[in-house]
Design an enzyme around this catalytic site. Structure first.
Site, PDB file in Angstrom:
ATOM      1  N   ALA A  82      38.276  39.174  38.686  1.00  0.00           N
ATOM      2  CA  ALA A  82      37.318  39.298  39.787  1.00  0.00           C
ATOM      3  C   ALA A  82      38.080  39.824  40.999  1.00  0.00           C
ATOM      4  CB  ALA A  82      36.709  37.941  40.080  1.00  0.00           C
TER       5      ALA A  82
ATOM      6  N   GLY B 179      38.484  37.379  35.038  1.00  0.00           N
ATOM      7  CA  GLY B 179      37.197  38.032  34.785  1.00  0.00           C
ATOM      8  C   GLY B 179      37.339  39.259  33.900  1.00  0.00           C
TER       9      GLY B 179
ATOM     10  N   GLU C   6      37.396  38.017  30.533  1.00  0.00           N
ATOM     11  CA  GLU C   6      36.056  37.476  30.263  1.00  0.00           C
ATOM     12  C   GLU C   6      35.063  38.597  29.950  1.00  0.00           C
ATOM     13  OE1 GLU C   6      36.278  35.107  33.929  1.00  0.00           O
ATOM     14  OE2 GLU C   6      35.621  33.400  32.720  1.00  0.00           O
TER      15      GLU C   6
ATOM     16  N   GLU D  18      43.320  32.102  36.465  1.00  0.00           N
ATOM     17  CA  GLU D  18      42.580  31.583  37.628  1.00  0.00           C
ATOM     18  C   GLU D  18      43.204  30.322  38.203  1.00  0.00           C
ATOM     19  OE1 GLU D  18      41.214  32.900  34.964  1.00  0.00           O
ATOM     20  OE2 GLU D  18      39.384  34.007  35.457  1.00  0.00           O
TER      21      GLU D  18
END
Ligand code: 3H9
Length: 692
Positions: A66, A105, A108, A128
Site C-alpha cells: 500500500a 498489499g 496481497e 506490515e
C-alpha cells in the site's frame, strides 16, 4: 496498447491481456494505481479477445505494498478490496508476474491472482508488522492457507522477505521463469493454464492447512511464549497472531472481517503512526540539503583502523563483512594479537550458529592485515582512529596520520565526545577530516553518527554517507558539539537519573520505569553492564559520587557480580541492600530530604530534558531535522521504535506539556531544566518540530 491511466496500460498479445503498472519508485498502491488496476482488469475481462490476464510491473519491483504516505488521509478512488474482488472474480485466469519485491498489499494483490510466477531474484513478504500494522487486505487469511500456520505466523510477525526459491517450495509461487524474461515467461505460463484448462484457483478455497491447525491452540500459545521478549511492548505482533488464529477458527469471510477490525485498531493507534514516521525518517536521514545526490564520492578500496580494542575490532568487522580490506594497527604485539583473536572468535561463533560458513570466516580474516606500524596505512582510502578518548592522544595520532596518509584519504575519528575541528586543526588537510562515531558493539549496532567539521569537504561527507550504507549502517549527519547528538542528549538523562536516586528513588525504580517505557535497560543496569569503573581512577577517587563510592567498595558491575545491583551466577540482577545503604548515607551527608517519587516523575525528569536538549541541538543546527535525532536514538540507544524517537514522543505528549513540565522542574530544581528558546517559540506559535 491502451493506456488506462497515467500509471497503467493494457496490451493484448494474441489471447493474453497484459496489465502493466508503472508507478515509480516502488509501484505502491496509491489511489491512482488502484484506479488503474481496476480499470485495466475490467477492460481485459470485457475484451472478448482476451482469454487470460498477466499482471506485471515496470521498474525495479512488483508492487511493494500500500502507499504508506496515504495512510491517515481521506481515501479516494476504489479501495484495495474492490480491486482485489475484480481480480479474484475474473472469469479469465489471472497470472501475477513478480520481480523485485512483492510486499504487503503487493503480495496481497498477487494472492488474489489465480497463479503467481516469478524470477529467481524476486522476494515476497508481508512486512506490515514493521510499520506497526498487519496485512489488511486478506494477507493473514490467505497466507496460512498456502504456507501453513507456523510459517505464516513467522512471516507476518517478522516481516521477512522470502526468496523466490523458498517461496516456490512453500507454494507461494507456482513457477519460476528465467531471470530477465518475466513477461514472456508469464505469458507462456498463462497459455499453459489455458491449454491445460487449469481451474481459476482461489486461495480462499484452500482449507487443509488451516484445518490441520484447528483445535490446537498450543501452536499459538507456544509461539507467543517463544517470542515474548522480541515482541515486548509492540502491539502489532499480537494482532497479527490473532488474525492467523481467526484464519484457523473462522470461515474465510468472517476471518476477513476480523482482520479488518484488528487492522483498524492498529492503524488508528500511536504505535503504527510512530513506526510509519520512522520508516520515512530513516530514508530522509540520507538526504543532506547542501550535499546533493550527485556530489562526487571517493572510492574506498582499503580501510585502516587504528586501535584493535573492542571498538577498533568491531569497526573493522563492518568493512571485512562488506569485502573491503582492512589494515588494523596496535602499538603492542600482544594487544594486536588479542584484538585479531577476538575478531576471529566472533566470526567463528557466528559460524557455529550456522550464519557463516568456515569459508566465509577465512575469506573475511584473509582481508585483515594486522600491523604495528602506522606507515602501513599509507595506501588506505579511509583511516578510522579508535584510540583512547583523550584529546592529546587523538591530536598526536592525527599529526602522524597527516604525514603518512596519501593525499585525498579520509581521516576519521571515532570519538564519541571530542571536538572534531580541534582534531582536524592539527592536520594540513582539515577538509579530509570527519567524525565516524560507531556505537558499541560496532559490528552490531546500526547507528553511525557522521560528524561534520567546520571544514569537512562535501565529497568527504557524501563518501562517508555512502560507505555507511554499504556497511549496513543507518548513517545520520550531525554537527560538531560535545557528545554530538546521541551522547549529548544521553547526558541529560544520566544526570537526572543520578539526582533522582538521591532525592528518593532507588536505581531499580528508575530502571524499571525506563524499561517499562520500552528501553532495553535503564541507566543503572547499563552502567553495570558497561562497568562502573570505566574512567574511574583508584588513585584519584574521592567518594564524591555514588558511583565512586561503589567502585571504592569494589562494586564494579556485572563483571565482578556487584554494581548497582547484586548478580547471581546466572547474571540475574537483584536490588542490593548494600547499595541502598550507600545511597541513603550519601543523601544524608548531602542533607537531601528524601521523598516519595512517582513513576511519572521519574519518566518526565529523565525524558523531558532529552526532548529539550534535542530542541537545543536543532536550534543550533547540530542536526538537520528533528527526525534525524529520532533515528539516532532508535538505532543507537534502543529507543522503542513504536514511540518514534524522543522528538516524536515529545510531540505526542504535547510540546506544551513538555514545556510546562520543564518550567515546573526549573522552579524546583534549577536551570538544568531551562527550556530551550526553540521549544518556547514552537509552543507559543502552536507548531511542531518539523516547522522548526
Ligand atoms: C500495506 O501494504 C498495507 C496492506 O496490507 C493493507 C492495505 C489496506 N509507500 O526503501 P527505498 C518509497 S503496508 C510509499 O529507499 P529500496 C520510499 O519512501 C506497506 N512509499 O528503496 C523511498 O522514497 P524516497 C507494506 C514507499 O530499494 C522510495 O520508495 N509494504 C513505499 O532500498 C524507495 O524506497 C512495505 O512496508 C510504500 N509502501 O527498498 C514495504 N515503499 O526515494 C516498504 C517505499 O522519496 N518498502 N517507498 O525516499 C520497503 O521495504 C522498501 O522500500 C523496498 C525497496 C524493499 C520496497
Amino acid at each position: 496498447m491502451a493506456a488506462i491511466n497515467a500509471v497503467t496500460d493494457l496490451t493484448v498479445e494474441g489471447d493474453i491481456g497484459v496489465v502493466t503498472l508503472n508507478s515509480p519508485p516502488v509501484n505502491a498502491l496509491s489511489a491512482q494505481v488502484r484506479e488503474g488496476l481496476k480499470g485495466a482488469f475490467e477492460a481485459a475481462i470485457a475484451d472478448p479477445a482476451v482469454q487470460a490476464i498477466v499482471l506485471i510491473c515496470e521498474g525495479k519491483t512488483f508492487i511493494a505494498g500500500a502507499d504508506i504516505s496515504e495512510f491517515g488521509k481521506a481515501m479516494t478512488g476504489p479501495s484495495l478490496q474492490d480491486v482485489q474482488n475484480t481480480i479474484e472474480n475474473s472469469p479469465k485466469p489471472v497470472v501475477a508476474a513478480i520481480h523485485g519485491t512483492a510486499l504487503g498489499g503487493g503480495l496481497e494483490v498477487a494472492l488474489v491472482a489465480h497463479y503467481r510466477v516469478a524470477v529467481p531474484s524476486a522476494k515476497a513478504g508481508l512486512p506490515e508488522v514493521n510499520i506497526g500494522l498487519l496485512p489488511g487486505a486478506g494477507g493473514t487469511q490467505r497466507l496460512p492457507r498456502i504456507v501453513g500456520v507456523e510459517k505464516a505466523l513467522e512471516m507476518v510477525t517478522s516481516g521477512q522477505h522470502v526468496p523466490a526459491k523458498a517461496a516456490l517450495a512453500m507454494g507461494l509461487f507456482d513457477s519460476l521463469v528465467e531471470e530477465g524474461a518475466l513477461r514472456d515467461g508469464a505469458i507462456a505460463f498463462a497459455r499453459v493454464v489455458l491449454a491445460e484448462g487449469r481451474p481459476l484457483a482461489k486461495v480462499r478455497h484452500l482449507s487443509d492447512k488451516v484445518e490441520a491447525a484447528r483445535g490446537k491452540p498450543e501452536i499459538f500459545t507456544e509461539f507467543r511464549k517463544a517470542n515474548a521478549r522480541k515482541f515486548r511492548g509492540f502491539l502489532a505482533p499480537e494482532n497479527n497472531i490473532k488474525c492467523i488464529e481467526a484464519a484457523v477458527n473462522l470461515p474465510f469471510d468472517e476471518g476477513l472481517k476480523e482482520e479488518r477490525r484488528l487492522f483498524m485498531e492498529l492503524m488508528t493507534g500511536s504505535q503504527s503512526a510512530a513506526q510509519r514516521y520512522v520508516f520515512f525518517a530513516e530514508r530522509q536521514a540520507a538526504k543532506i540539503p547542501d550535499v546533493p545526490d550527485d556530489t562526487p564520492t571517493l572510492p574506498i578500496k582499503k580501510v585502516g583502523v587504528i586501535g584493535a580494542g573492542t571498538m577498533g575490532g568491531g569497526i573493522s568487522m563492518n568493512f571485512l563483512n562488506a569485502g573491503i580490506p582492512v589494515t588494523i594497527i596496535e602499538a603492542k604485539q600482544e594487544n594486536l594479537d588479542r584484538g585479531v583473536g577476538i575478531i576471529r572468535k566472533n566470526y567463528e561463533n557466528t559460524a557455529k550458529k550456522g550464519r557463516l560458513t568456515q569459508d566465509d570466516v577465512e575469506r573475511r580474516m584473509g582481508l585483515l592485515t594486522p600491523s604495528m606500524h602506522l606507515e602501513d596505512l599509507a595506501d588506505c582510502d579511509l583511516i578510522i582512529e579508535a584510540v583512547f578518548e583523550l584529546m592529546e592522544i587523538k591530536k598526536e595520532v592525527f599529526t602522524k596520520l597527516d604525514a603518512i596518509a596519501k593525499p585525498g584519504a579520509i581521516l576519521a575519528s571515532n570519538t564519541s565526545y571530542l571536538d572534531i575541528d580541534a582534531i582536524a586543526a592539527v592536520t594540513r588537510r582539515p577538509e579530509s577530516v570527519i567524525g565516524l562515531h560507531f556505537f558499541s558493539p560496532a559490528n552490531v549496532m546500526r547507528l553511525l553518527e557522521i560528524v561534520r567539521g567546520e571544514k569537512t569537504d562535501k565529497s568527504v561527507i557524501a563518501t562517508s554517507m555512502q560507505i555507511g550504507k554499504k556497511i549496513g549502517k543507518v548513517a545520520v549527519l550531525v554537527g560538531n558539539c560535545f557528545g554530538f547528538v546521541g551522547n549529548r542528549m544521553l547526558a541529560q538523562r544520566q544526570r537526572e537519573a543520578q539526582k533522582l536516586i538521591l532525592e528518593g528513588a532507588m536505581p531499580w525504580d528508575v530502571d524499571r520505569v525506563l524499561y517499562e517505557f520500552g528501553l532495553p535497560m535503564g541507566p543503572f543496569a547499563m552502567s553495570d553492564l558497561a562497568g562502573l569503573d570505566i574512567g574511574w581512577d583508584p588513585a584519584k577517587t574521592s567518594s564524591s559520587t555514588v558511583r565512586e563510592v561503589l567502585c571504592e567498595m569494589d562494586r564494579r558491575g556485572q563483571k565482578n557480580g556487584r554494581g548497582f545491583y547484586d548478580y547471581d551466577e546466572n547474571r540475574v540482577a537483584k536490588p542490593s541492600p548494600e547499595v541502598e545503604k550507600v545511597i541513603l548515607d550519601f543523601a544524608e551527608k548531602r542533607q537531601i530530604q528524601r521523598r516519595e517519587i512517582s513513576d511519572q516523575e521519574i519518566l518526565e525528569r529523565c525524558l523531558y530534558p532529552m526532548v529539550n536538549e534535542g530542541a537545543k541541538i536543532l536550534e543550533e543546527g547540530k542536526a538537520i531535522r528533528a527526525s534525524d535525532i529520532d533515528i539516532v536514538w532508535i538505532n543507537g540507544y534502543g529507543w522503542p521504535v513504536y514511540r518514534g524517537g524522543p522528538m516524536f514522543w515529545g510531540e505526542l505528549v504535547g510540546l506544551d506539556k513538555v514545556l510546562a513540565g520543564m518550567k515546573a522542574f526549573q522552579e524546583k530544581h534549577g536551570d538544568d531544566f531551562k527550556p530551550s528558546a526553540l521549544l518556547e517559540r514552537l509552543v507559543a506559535e502552536g507548531k511542531g518540530f518539523k516547522d522548526a
